[in-house]
Design a protein around this motif. Sequence first.
Motif, PDB file in Angstrom:
ATOM      1  N   UNK A  65       0.864  -1.130  -0.007  1.00  0.00           N
ATOM      2  CA  UNK A  65       0.137  -0.134  -0.131  1.00  0.00           C
ATOM      3  C   UNK A  65       0.863   1.290  -0.041  1.00  0.00           C
ATOM      4  N   UNK A  66       2.207   1.270  -0.008  1.00  0.00           N
ATOM      5  CA  UNK A  66       2.936   2.249  -0.119  1.00  0.00           C
ATOM      6  C   UNK A  66       2.839   3.480  -1.069  1.00  0.00           C
ATOM      7  N   UNK A  67       2.585   2.888  -2.310  1.00  0.00           N
ATOM      8  CA  UNK A  67       2.310   3.901  -3.423  1.00  0.00           C
ATOM      9  C   UNK A  67       0.924   4.664  -3.260  1.00  0.00           C
ATOM     10  N   UNK A  68       1.197   5.852  -3.307  1.00  0.00           N
ATOM     11  CA  UNK A  68       0.045   6.761  -3.044  1.00  0.00           C
ATOM     12  C   UNK A  68      -1.113   6.574  -4.082  1.00  0.00           C
ATOM     13  N   UNK A  69      -0.848   5.838  -5.112  1.00  0.00           N
ATOM     14  CA  UNK A  69      -2.152   5.564  -6.220  1.00  0.00           C
ATOM     15  C   UNK A  69      -3.007   4.342  -5.627  1.00  0.00           C
ATOM     16  N   UNK A  70      -2.419   3.760  -4.624  1.00  0.00           N
ATOM     17  CA  UNK A  70      -3.181   2.274  -4.294  1.00  0.00           C
ATOM     18  C   UNK A  70      -4.531   2.880  -3.783  1.00  0.00           C
ATOM     19  N   UNK A  71      -5.696   2.084  -4.126  1.00  0.00           N
ATOM     20  CA  UNK A  71      -6.988   2.491  -3.714  1.00  0.00           C
ATOM     21  C   UNK A  71      -7.473   1.319  -2.660  1.00  0.00           C
ATOM     22  N   UNK A  72      -7.007   0.038  -3.142  1.00  0.00           N
ATOM     23  CA  UNK A  72      -7.296  -1.168  -2.389  1.00  0.00           C
ATOM     24  C   UNK A  72      -6.225  -2.196  -2.498  1.00  0.00           C
ATOM     25  N   UNK A  73      -6.145  -2.866  -1.549  1.00  0.00           N
ATOM     26  CA  UNK A  73      -5.198  -4.069  -1.375  1.00  0.00           C
ATOM     27  C   UNK A  73      -5.637  -5.428  -0.727  1.00  0.00           C
ATOM     28  N   UNK A  74      -5.315  -6.262  -1.182  1.00  0.00           N
ATOM     29  CA  UNK A  74      -5.458  -7.787  -0.289  1.00  0.00           C
ATOM     30  C   UNK A  74      -4.297  -8.556  -0.412  1.00  0.00           C
ATOM     31  N   UNK A  75      -3.813  -9.032   0.793  1.00  0.00           N
ATOM     32  CA  UNK A  75      -2.826 -10.054   0.693  1.00  0.00           C
ATOM     33  C   UNK A  75      -3.130 -11.242   1.440  1.00  0.00           C
ATOM     34  N   UNK A  76      -2.894 -12.358   0.861  1.00  0.00           N
ATOM     35  CA  UNK A  76      -3.047 -13.644   1.442  1.00  0.00           C
ATOM     36  C   UNK A  76      -1.773 -14.536   1.442  1.00  0.00           C
ATOM     37  N   UNK A  77      -1.423 -14.889   2.576  1.00  0.00           N
ATOM     38  CA  UNK A  77      -0.162 -15.749   2.691  1.00  0.00           C
ATOM     39  C   UNK A  77      -0.503 -17.115   3.269  1.00  0.00           C
ATOM     40  N   UNK A  78      -0.042 -18.030   2.538  1.00  0.00           N
ATOM     41  CA  UNK A  78      -0.248 -19.440   2.846  1.00  0.00           C
ATOM     42  C   UNK A  78       0.854 -20.240   3.369  1.00  0.00           C
ATOM     43  N   UNK A  79       0.513 -20.823   4.605  1.00  0.00           N
ATOM     44  CA  UNK A  79       1.721 -21.458   5.189  1.00  0.00           C
ATOM     45  C   UNK A  79       1.710 -22.863   5.023  1.00  0.00           C
ATOM     46  N   UNK A  80       2.125 -23.713   3.883  1.00  0.00           N
ATOM     47  CA  UNK A  80       1.943 -25.047   3.504  1.00  0.00           C
ATOM     48  C   UNK A  80       2.262 -25.904   4.579  1.00  0.00           C
ATOM     49  N   UNK A  81       1.496 -26.888   4.906  1.00  0.00           N
ATOM     50  CA  UNK A  81       2.034 -27.941   5.701  1.00  0.00           C
ATOM     51  C   UNK A  81       2.149 -27.553   7.289  1.00  0.00           C
ATOM     52  N   UNK A  82       1.234 -26.369   7.692  1.00  0.00           N
ATOM     53  CA  UNK A  82       1.495 -25.993   9.010  1.00  0.00           C
ATOM     54  C   UNK A  82       0.452 -27.028   9.923  1.00  0.00           C
ATOM     55  N   UNK A  83      -0.485 -27.549   9.238  1.00  0.00           N
ATOM     56  CA  UNK A  83      -1.228 -28.634   9.963  1.00  0.00           C
ATOM     57  C   UNK A  83      -0.963 -29.893   9.457  1.00  0.00           C
ATOM     58  N   UNK A  84      -1.148 -31.052  10.339  1.00  0.00           N
ATOM     59  CA  UNK A  84      -0.726 -32.307   9.805  1.00  0.00           C
ATOM     60  C   UNK A  84      -1.570 -32.753   8.631  1.00  0.00           C
ATOM     61  N   UNK A  85      -2.833 -32.519   8.970  1.00  0.00           N
ATOM     62  CA  UNK A  85      -3.849 -33.093   7.805  1.00  0.00           C
ATOM     63  C   UNK A  85      -4.080 -32.058   7.032  1.00  0.00           C
ATOM     64  N   UNK A  86      -3.859 -31.110   6.759  1.00  0.00           N
ATOM     65  CA  UNK A  86      -4.073 -29.776   5.755  1.00  0.00           C
ATOM     66  C   UNK A  86      -3.013 -29.680   4.930  1.00  0.00           C
ATOM     67  N   UNK A  87      -3.528 -29.039   3.725  1.00  0.00           N
ATOM     68  CA  UNK A  87      -2.333 -28.654   2.651  1.00  0.00           C
ATOM     69  C   UNK A  87      -1.702 -27.274   3.121  1.00  0.00           C
ATOM     70  N   UNK A  88      -2.431 -26.470   3.729  1.00  0.00           N
ATOM     71  CA  UNK A  88      -1.789 -25.229   4.229  1.00  0.00           C
ATOM     72  C   UNK A  88      -2.849 -24.354   5.174  1.00  0.00           C
ATOM     73  N   UNK A  89      -2.326 -23.574   5.739  1.00  0.00           N
ATOM     74  CA  UNK A  89      -3.176 -22.727   6.672  1.00  0.00           C
ATOM     75  C   UNK A  89      -2.873 -21.351   5.952  1.00  0.00           C
ATOM     76  N   UNK A  90      -3.978 -20.410   5.724  1.00  0.00           N
ATOM     77  CA  UNK A  90      -3.614 -19.020   5.214  1.00  0.00           C
ATOM     78  C   UNK A  90      -4.275 -18.073   6.067  1.00  0.00           C
TER      79      UNK A  90
END
Length: 130
Positions: free
Chosen positions: A88-113
């Motif tokens: 969001x640093x650039x002054x032109x940004x009006x909307x931003x979404x960030x998603x981070x996945x942590x693969x294999x964070x849980x034993x029976x799940x592909x990822x936690x995000x």
Amino acid sequence: MNISLAKIHISNLRLRTFIGFNPEEREKQQDVVINIDIHYPASLSAQSDSVEDALNYKVVTKKVIQHVEEGRFLLLEKLVSDILAISCEHPWVRYCQVKVDKPHALRFADSVSLSLEAHLDSDSSVNPFK
């Protein structure tokens, strides 16, 4: 033609960082997968075809890579919040979404995000990260 917002999508940026609070997580880097959506006005760049009139996603990505790879994070919330602030640093940004996945964070799940988003006013002084 009336063009409203450009939507940049940085897809599946795979990095390694120290993330977590368990002893083994603090000693060994883990994979994270980052997705970033940035919306900004594109009327000028769409007509001018000039680099100066566009938001440079390569600059944003390089800052994210440096911050993530050099950082240490206890919580996924902090990592995502930091990436959102960079995005969001650039002054032109009006909307931003960030998603981070942590693969294999849980034993029976592909990822936690975790996802966070920011809606910014056209007045850059309203940016909550500044």
